[in-house]
Structures are given as structure tokens and as C-alpha cells.
Design a protein around this motif. Structure first.
Motif, PDB file in Angstrom:
ATOM      1  N   ARG A   1     -10.791   8.054  -2.907  1.00 18.16           N
ATOM      2  CA  ARG A   1     -10.348   7.155  -1.832  1.00 18.16           C
ATOM      3  C   ARG A   1      -9.198   7.811  -1.085  1.00 18.16           C
ATOM      4  O   ARG A   1      -8.039   7.728  -1.501  1.00 18.16           O
ATOM      5  CB  ARG A   1      -9.888   5.804  -2.398  1.00 18.16           C
ATOM      6  N   GLY A   2      -9.524   8.462  -0.006  1.00 24.49           N
ATOM      7  CA  GLY A   2      -8.501   9.151   0.769  1.00 24.49           C
ATOM      8  C   GLY A   2      -9.135  10.027   1.820  1.00 24.49           C
ATOM      9  O   GLY A   2     -10.211   9.725   2.339  1.00 24.49           O
ATOM     10  N   VAL A   3      -8.466  11.129   2.133  1.00 22.70           N
ATOM     11  CA  VAL A   3      -8.978  12.099   3.100  1.00 22.70           C
ATOM     12  C   VAL A   3      -9.514  13.313   2.358  1.00 22.70           C
ATOM     13  O   VAL A   3      -8.889  13.810   1.422  1.00 22.70           O
ATOM     14  CB  VAL A   3      -7.876  12.541   4.083  1.00 22.70           C
TER      15      VAL A   3
ATOM     16  N   MET B   1      -6.932   2.653   6.592  1.00 24.93           N
ATOM     17  CA  MET B   1      -6.437   3.108   5.295  1.00 24.93           C
ATOM     18  C   MET B   1      -6.621   2.040   4.218  1.00 24.93           C
ATOM     19  O   MET B   1      -6.934   2.360   3.067  1.00 24.93           O
ATOM     20  CB  MET B   1      -4.971   3.521   5.410  1.00 24.93           C
ATOM     21  N   GLU B   2      -6.446   0.791   4.576  1.00 23.16           N
ATOM     22  CA  GLU B   2      -6.647  -0.287   3.614  1.00 23.16           C
ATOM     23  C   GLU B   2      -8.101  -0.318   3.144  1.00 23.16           C
ATOM     24  O   GLU B   2      -8.377  -0.466   1.943  1.00 23.16           O
ATOM     25  CB  GLU B   2      -6.270  -1.631   4.234  1.00 23.16           C
ATOM     26  N   ALA B   3      -9.044  -0.168   4.080  1.00 27.17           N
ATOM     27  CA  ALA B   3     -10.459  -0.178   3.711  1.00 27.17           C
ATOM     28  C   ALA B   3     -10.791   0.993   2.790  1.00 27.17           C
ATOM     29  O   ALA B   3     -11.531   0.841   1.806  1.00 27.17           O
ATOM     30  CB  ALA B   3     -11.329  -0.127   4.963  1.00 27.17           C
ATOM     31  N   VAL B   4     -10.233   2.181   3.095  1.00 28.07           N
ATOM     32  CA  VAL B   4     -10.444   3.348   2.236  1.00 28.07           C
ATOM     33  C   VAL B   4      -9.877   3.075   0.851  1.00 28.07           C
ATOM     34  O   VAL B   4     -10.536   3.316  -0.172  1.00 28.07           O
ATOM     35  CB  VAL B   4      -9.789   4.598   2.853  1.00 28.07           C
ATOM     36  N   ALA B   5      -8.643   2.582   0.795  1.00 29.31           N
ATOM     37  CA  ALA B   5      -7.956   2.365  -0.479  1.00 29.31           C
ATOM     38  C   ALA B   5      -8.641   1.301  -1.329  1.00 29.31           C
ATOM     39  O   ALA B   5      -8.632   1.378  -2.567  1.00 29.31           O
ATOM     40  CB  ALA B   5      -6.502   1.986  -0.218  1.00 29.31           C
ATOM     41  N   LYS B   6      -9.229   0.298  -0.697  1.00 29.83           N
ATOM     42  CA  LYS B   6      -9.929  -0.768  -1.421  1.00 29.83           C
ATOM     43  C   LYS B   6     -11.308  -0.337  -1.902  1.00 29.83           C
ATOM     44  O   LYS B   6     -11.935  -1.037  -2.700  1.00 29.83           O
ATOM     45  CB  LYS B   6     -10.101  -2.006  -0.519  1.00 29.83           C
ATOM     46  N   GLY B   7     -11.797   0.791  -1.395  1.00 28.59           N
ATOM     47  CA  GLY B   7     -13.168   1.189  -1.702  1.00 28.59           C
ATOM     48  C   GLY B   7     -14.166   0.341  -0.939  1.00 28.59           C
ATOM     49  O   GLY B   7     -15.209  -0.039  -1.472  1.00 28.59           O
ATOM     50  N   ALA B   8     -13.837   0.056   0.327  1.00 31.16           N
ATOM     51  CA  ALA B   8     -14.686  -0.799   1.163  1.00 31.16           C
ATOM     52  C   ALA B   8     -15.136  -0.033   2.398  1.00 31.16           C
ATOM     53  O   ALA B   8     -14.691  -0.306   3.522  1.00 31.16           O
ATOM     54  CB  ALA B   8     -13.924  -2.062   1.569  1.00 31.16           C
ATOM     55  N   PRO B   9     -16.033   0.955   2.239  1.00 35.24           N
ATOM     56  CA  PRO B   9     -16.435   1.780   3.381  1.00 35.24           C
ATOM     57  C   PRO B   9     -17.105   0.992   4.492  1.00 35.24           C
ATOM     58  O   PRO B   9     -17.068   1.408   5.650  1.00 35.24           O
ATOM     59  CB  PRO B   9     -17.402   2.795   2.759  1.00 35.24           C
TER      60      PRO B   9
ATOM     61  N   LEU C   1      -2.288  -0.788  -4.362  1.00 38.97           N
ATOM     62  CA  LEU C   1      -3.293  -0.215  -3.468  1.00 38.97           C
ATOM     63  C   LEU C   1      -2.810   1.162  -3.010  1.00 38.97           C
ATOM     64  O   LEU C   1      -1.681   1.292  -2.530  1.00 38.97           O
ATOM     65  CB  LEU C   1      -3.487  -1.142  -2.262  1.00 38.97           C
ATOM     66  N   VAL C   2      -3.683   2.183  -3.166  1.00 40.40           N
ATOM     67  CA  VAL C   2      -3.270   3.560  -2.883  1.00 40.40           C
ATOM     68  C   VAL C   2      -4.268   4.240  -1.966  1.00 40.40           C
ATOM     69  O   VAL C   2      -5.478   4.211  -2.214  1.00 40.40           O
ATOM     70  CB  VAL C   2      -3.157   4.400  -4.178  1.00 40.40           C
ATOM     71  N   PHE C   3      -3.749   4.888  -0.917  1.00 39.63           N
ATOM     72  CA  PHE C   3      -4.552   5.770  -0.077  1.00 39.63           C
ATOM     73  C   PHE C   3      -4.309   7.187  -0.565  1.00 39.63           C
ATOM     74  O   PHE C   3      -3.264   7.784  -0.318  1.00 39.63           O
ATOM     75  CB  PHE C   3      -4.154   5.635   1.400  1.00 39.63           C
ATOM     76  N   GLY C   4      -5.292   7.717  -1.289  1.00 36.98           N
ATOM     77  CA  GLY C   4      -5.196   9.055  -1.854  1.00 36.98           C
ATOM     78  C   GLY C   4      -6.078   9.136  -3.076  1.00 36.98           C
ATOM     79  O   GLY C   4      -6.198   8.164  -3.831  1.00 36.98           O
ATOM     80  N   PRO C   5      -6.734  10.278  -3.317  1.00 36.77           N
ATOM     81  CA  PRO C   5      -7.677  10.391  -4.422  1.00 36.77           C
ATOM     82  C   PRO C   5      -6.991  10.480  -5.778  1.00 36.77           C
ATOM     83  O   PRO C   5      -5.786  10.734  -5.886  1.00 36.77           O
ATOM     84  CB  PRO C   5      -8.423  11.693  -4.101  1.00 36.77           C
TER      85      PRO C   5
ATOM     86  N   MET D   1       0.841  -1.202   0.000  1.00 34.60           N
ATOM     87  CA  MET D   1       0.000   0.000   0.000  1.00 34.60           C
ATOM     88  C   MET D   1       0.874   1.249   0.000  1.00 34.60           C
ATOM     89  O   MET D   1       1.888   1.307   0.706  1.00 34.60           O
ATOM     90  CB  MET D   1      -0.942   0.021   1.216  1.00 34.60           C
ATOM     91  N   VAL D   2       0.449   2.227  -0.790  1.00 34.67           N
ATOM     92  CA  VAL D   2       1.100   3.544  -0.826  1.00 34.67           C
ATOM     93  C   VAL D   2       0.173   4.554  -0.168  1.00 34.67           C
ATOM     94  O   VAL D   2      -1.018   4.612  -0.494  1.00 34.67           O
ATOM     95  CB  VAL D   2       1.410   3.975  -2.268  1.00 34.67           C
ATOM     96  N   VAL D   3       0.707   5.348   0.750  1.00 40.29           N
ATOM     97  CA  VAL D   3      -0.045   6.416   1.411  1.00 40.29           C
ATOM     98  C   VAL D   3       0.551   7.743   0.955  1.00 40.29           C
ATOM     99  O   VAL D   3       1.726   8.027   1.194  1.00 40.29           O
ATOM    100  CB  VAL D   3       0.034   6.288   2.945  1.00 40.29           C
TER     101      VAL D   3
END
Length: 430
Positions: A266-268, A309-317, A89-93, A66-68
Motif C-alpha cells: 500500500r503505497g507508491v 492516499m487514504e484509499a491506498v492506505a485502506k487497501g481500497a483501490p 492508517l499508513v501510506f507506505g508498503p 494517517m502517516v505518509v
């Protein structure tokens, strides 16, 4: 998971610190990182964090799971898009989602199209039209460079001539390409408040409130900075205001999943609000964690940041759960002498270990590195973020300043009134 965090500031140290505490974090990298991230992660130098293809290569070579993405520049450059296309897998829009920060015109259009309360505005590509708008509207008024300007492209003008000068500065290159288009806004009044949310699948999961101090000197005087201190939660926010801000963040998140703004965000999402007499209005959206807001929000977050962060990045709210510690958090920024103007680097820093022996104190590094003798030295304008938790607002404030007294470097500069206005109550803003 093997994780790489992109960025080099206090925000990124706080993110690395929180990720490293998770049992699910195997190997952690910070690119490029700083003197503080080196304590909890492996710093990576020489990697261009705005080059998506270079980052794909790094991820493959280091088995990254995963990349943040910390700062805004890689997001606006489309790094998240390149990585996702490569199966990372990326955390960030996406780049389109990051336009909520990358273009103030895009952001204002997004707000108006989705009935999000904000200031009246005009957008201009030439100085003459912008100047005429300023003279027609009168002062006080706000002039903003449309693009990314490292937090320094916003001028709150108390009179028309100052606003006209700000317009001319934008169009004559003071903020580079960011100033080739200018947004002129109505000047809202009231206290400011930040509300950040994890966004995934069109859903917003709001974090704790925070309030930054932008001005360089005590009493909210001097030039704007990247932030000289912050606290969480914000005691002056009413239940009604919090509900209104939460609804704005939920509405904004939902809009990112709908046409014409469909972004697969997918991020903040960072909501910067003004608590006006007519209710909260959005000053700006940012497409990432705030700095220094992150430094007081993450220490209060309960639960596993890796899993969130993994859930956000996967699109799994449906997998996202948030809870918050009861303690208050206060952060005081220690800066180099002269910041936000010219300053010197290379000053030896002492006393961090002593500061962190105080109960509830953590020191996040922003502008630090090591010299050839292995000494920790200053390497930026904002050097350290001194964070303290306390059972009350006043206890957290006292601990933060006690910790600041432990730390020394030549030219240390700080505000001595972080949180004082809020502690005095809402009337302080009248």
C-alpha cells in the motif's frame, strides 16, 4: 484528517504542499521537515522516524489519522508494519514490500519470477567471484551495492578495471553494510524514464511519466547525484513504450498480492526504466515517491491527494481516481557548491518570494533551515527544487530558469541544460 509526513527533503515538501491544499487536511505535521514544510505544516524535531514505537506514541498523542512515509529507510526498517499493527492508517508498503528497493537481489528475483524485463545479472557475497564475473562479461557493465546507499551505490563502469575497483569498493566498506552483497548487471542502453504508480490491493494506478537528470554537470557529465532536475511528461516516450511500461507496473502490482511475494503493498511503486532498442526494461524498483520526480508529478495531479492516499492506505483501490493537468512541468535543482562531494552549509538564501511571483512557479525546499536570526539558510547538498508549469515544454523550461535567476545564495550550483536533450528529440540519445 490529521496527517504526519515523514522525511525532510524536496519530495516531502511537495507531498506536504499537495496535502495542505486539500480541504480534508486538518492538521499537518512534517517530521522532521525543512524550511519549506514549515510554511505549510508544523515541523516536528527530535522524533526518530525509523522507530515505529516512537511514531505510534506520537500518533496517539496527536490524534493522527494517517502517516505518509516519504523516504526509504523507515520503510525498510518496518515502520509501516509497526504502525499498522497499532491500528494507524499508513501510506507506505510493509518491510517485505520495501525489499523491492532495500535489496537489489530480492528485486531482481522478483522481476525474473514475474517475467518483468530487466538486465541480466549476477549476485555475489565475495569480491573474487564478482571480479571474475566482471572479467567474463566485459564492459560496459554496472556494479550495484545490494542495499540502501542513498542513491550512490550504483557504478556504471566503462571498462573492466573501473568495474573491478567498484566491486572492491563495495566489499571494503565504501557503502557500509549495503555493499556486503553486490549485484553486477548487464549495461543497458537508451534513454531512462520513470513511471510511478499508486499500488493497493494488487492494482497499479500509474502516474505521469518523468525523466530525471542524475549527473552533476551539463551534458550528463560528472558524478551521479540524487538528481539535478526533472520534467514531466517525457516527450520522447512512444505510445507503445508507455503501454509496455504500464503493463510492467500492473504486472508488478499484481505480483505483490500473490505468493510467494505476497506483501499487501500500500503505497507508491517507482519503476525506473531504460528505453532499450528491445523495448522498456526495468533498471530498478523503488518503494516510495522519487525525488525529484515527485516535485513535477504532484503539481500536475488533479484531484485530492488526501483522498487518494487514504484509499491506498485502506487497501481500497476501487476508490482511486487519477487525472492530470495538461501543463508541462520542469524542475531545476539548486545545489550547494561542491555537491555531491563536500559542501558548506549555512548560506543565506534570497529571492524565493520573487521567484514564486512568476506564473506557474513553485519552489520546493530540500536542504534548508533557519538560523538564529530567522533567516532561511542552506542545510544540505540539494537545496531547492525550482518547479515551473507551462503550456509547452519550452515555456516550462524558460520559466524554471527565469525563476532560478531570481534566487541567490553563496555557491549556488545548477545544471543549465535540464530538458534540453529531450527537447531535441529521441535522436539525441543515439
Amino acid at each position: 484528517m490529521n496527517i504526519v509526513v515523514l522525511g525532510s527533503g524536496g519530495r516531502e515538501h511537495a507531498i506536504c504542499w499537495a496535502l495542505a491544499r486539500s480541504p480534508r487536511c486538518s492538521t499537518l505535521y512534517a517530521a522532521p521537515g525543512n524550511g519549506g514544510t514549515a510554511q505549510v505544516a508544523e515541523n516536528v524535531s527530535g522524533l526518530d522516524i525509523t522507530d515505529g514505537n516512537a511514531l505510534v506514541g506520537f500518533c496517539r498523542d496527536h490524534d493522527i489519522d494517517m502517516v505518509v512515509i516519504g523516504p526509504e529507510a523507515p520503510l525498510v526498517a518496518g515502520v509501516a508494519d509497526v504502525l499498522r499493527q497499532a491500528g494507524v492508517l499508513v501510506f507506505g508498503p510493509s518491510a517485505q514490500g520495501a525489499q523491492l528497493e532495500g535489496s537489489k537481489t530480492y528485486s531482481k528475483r522478483f522481476m525474473l519470477d514475474n517475467n518483468i524485463p530487466t538486465a541480466a545479472y549476477g549476485t555475489f557475497t565475495d569480491a573474487a567471484s564478482a571480479e571474475q564475473y566482471v572479467r567474463d562479461m566485459g564492459a560496459p557493465i554496472v556494479v550495484k551495492a545490494d542495499g540502501l546507499a542513498a542513491g550512490k551505490g550504483v557504478i556504471v563502469a566503462g571498462d573492466v578495471e573501473t568495474a573491478v575497483d567498484a566491486v572492491r569498493s563495495c566489499f571494503t566498506g565504501a557503502f557500509g553494510e549495503a555493499g556486503s552483497r553486490v549485484v553486477v548487471e548487464e549495461c543497458l542502453t537508451g534513454p531512462e524514464c520513470s513511471l510511478l504508480a499508486f499500488v493497493s490491493g494488487g492494482k497499479a494506478f500509474c502516474m505521469a511519466t518523468a525523466q530525471d537528470h542524475k549527473r552533476a554537470y551539463d551534458g550528463d557529465l560528472g558524478p551521479n547525484t540524487g538528481g539535478m532536475g526533472v520534467y514531466s511528461p517525457v516527450p520522447i516516450v512512444t505510445d507503445e513504450e508507455l503501454a509496455a511500461m504500464t503493463k510492467v507496473m500492473e504486472d508488478a502490482a499484481a505480483a505483490t498480492a500473490r505468493e510467494p511475494f505476497e506483501q499487501d503493498y500500500r503505497g507508491v511503486l517507482y519503476g525506473g526504466f531504460m528505453l532499450t532498442p528491445q523495448g522498456p526494461k526495468v533498471l530498478e524498483f523503488n518503494a516510495r515517491f522519487g525525488d525529484p520526480e515527485t516535485q513535477v508529478i504532484l503539481p500536475r495531479l488533479q484531484g485530492d491527494l488526501v483522498s487518494i492516499m487514504e484509499a491506498v492506505a485502506k487497501g481500497a483501490p476501487q476508490e482511486i481516481e487519477l487525472s492530470w493537468r495538461e501543463e508541462w512541468a520542469v524542475c531545476v535543482v539548486l545545489a550547494s557548491q561542491g555537491y555531491p562531494g563536500a559542501y558548506e552549509k549555512g548560506k543565506v538564501i534570497l529571492g524565493i518570494d520573487e521567484a514564486e511571483q512568476l506564473p506557474g512557479v513553485t519552489v520546493f525546499h530540500a536542504g534548508t533551515t533557519f538560523n538564529t536570526d530567522g533567516e532561511l539558510i542552506t542545510n544540505g547538498g540539494r537545496v531547492l527544487n525550482v518547479v515551473a508549469l507551462g503550456s509547452s515544454f519550452e515555456e516550462a523550461r524558460e520559466r524554471a530558469y527565469e525563476a532560478c535567476d531570481c534566487i541567490n545564495f553563496e555557491g549556488k550550483q545548477l545544471r543549465t541544460d535540464i530538458g534540453a536533450k529531450a527537447a531535441a528529440g529521441r535522436a539525441s540519445w543515439d
